[in-house]
Write a protein that holds these residues in place. Structure first.
Motif, PDB file in Angstrom:
ATOM      1  N   UNK A 102       0.019   4.268   5.698  1.00 35.45           N
ATOM      2  CA  UNK A 102      -0.761   3.537   4.704  1.00 35.45           C
ATOM      3  C   UNK A 102      -0.563   2.035   4.808  1.00 35.45           C
ATOM      4  N   UNK A 103       0.688   1.618   5.027  1.00 35.63           N
ATOM      5  CA  UNK A 103       0.952   0.187   5.167  1.00 35.63           C
ATOM      6  C   UNK A 103       0.342  -0.373   6.451  1.00 35.63           C
ATOM      7  N   UNK A 104       0.375   0.414   7.530  1.00 36.29           N
ATOM      8  CA  UNK A 104      -0.249  -0.047   8.777  1.00 36.29           C
ATOM      9  C   UNK A 104      -1.752  -0.177   8.599  1.00 36.29           C
TER      10      UNK A 104
ATOM     11  N   UNK B  85       3.104   7.132  13.366  1.00 34.59           N
ATOM     12  CA  UNK B  85       2.198   6.874  12.239  1.00 34.59           C
ATOM     13  C   UNK B  85       1.489   5.538  12.413  1.00 34.59           C
ATOM     14  N   UNK B  86       2.222   4.544  12.856  1.00 29.18           N
ATOM     15  CA  UNK B  86       1.650   3.213  13.100  1.00 29.18           C
ATOM     16  C   UNK B  86       0.643   3.271  14.247  1.00 29.18           C
TER      17      UNK B  86
ATOM     18  N   UNK C 297       0.847  -1.200   0.000  1.00 33.30           N
ATOM     19  CA  UNK C 297       0.000   0.000   0.000  1.00 33.30           C
ATOM     20  C   UNK C 297       0.876   1.242   0.000  1.00 33.30           C
ATOM     21  N   UNK C 298       0.380   2.289  -0.610  1.00 35.39           N
ATOM     22  CA  UNK C 298       1.082   3.565  -0.604  1.00 35.39           C
ATOM     23  C   UNK C 298       0.849   4.288   0.709  1.00 35.39           C
ATOM     24  N   UNK C 299       1.473   5.432   0.855  1.00 36.58           N
ATOM     25  CA  UNK C 299       1.252   6.244   2.045  1.00 36.58           C
ATOM     26  C   UNK C 299       2.231   5.976   3.167  1.00 36.58           C
ATOM     27  N   UNK C 300       3.358   5.328   2.848  1.00 38.06           N
ATOM     28  CA  UNK C 300       4.374   5.099   3.859  1.00 38.06           C
ATOM     29  C   UNK C 300       3.889   4.188   4.972  1.00 38.06           C
TER      30      UNK C 300
END
Length: 114
Positions: free
Chosen positions: A37-39, A75-76, A31-34
């Motif tokens: 987004x991946x979390x 972010x996570x 997934x995009x968004x760093x």
């Protein structure tokens, strides 16, 4: 003969269900968004495995989070809190050298049938 290991998204052990590590894959791409987004996608993947086992986020009792850098912790954590709310399960978060497919985040969980 396929040389890839057998992957089981979850395994039941009595009233516990162990959910294998989930990364932020969508259609074989990250997934995009760093990290955020991946979390978000890893959590969606985790919830899909739980749903297939007849469980929900509220059944999760323990989550292990693996980050490739603790710089992504905030972010996570924001995505994690959006799913687990004000009474989250127990959690461990550690930094690791690398994750499959170059992922930034991986989550695994234990859930309990009530």
């Amino acid at each position: 003969m396929n040389s890839l290991p057998l992957f089981r998204p979850s395994v039941e052990a009595g009233d516990l269900v162990a959910v294998s590590g989930q990364i932020g894959l969508v259609d074989d791409r990250l997934a995009g968004g760093g990290a955020a987004g991946q979390t978000e996608q890893a959590l969606a993947n985790l919830l899909a495995v739980l749903d297939a086992a007849g469980l929900a986020a509220s059944d999760v009792v323990k989550v292990n989070i693996f980050l490739t850098t603790m710089d992504d912790y905030t972010a996570c954590n924001e995505q994690y809190n959006a799913v687990f709310g004000s009474e989250p399960p127990a959690r461990t978060c550690v930094a690791v050298h690398q994750l499959p497919f170059g992922a930034l985040v991986e989550l695994e969980a234990w859930a309990r049938r009530r």
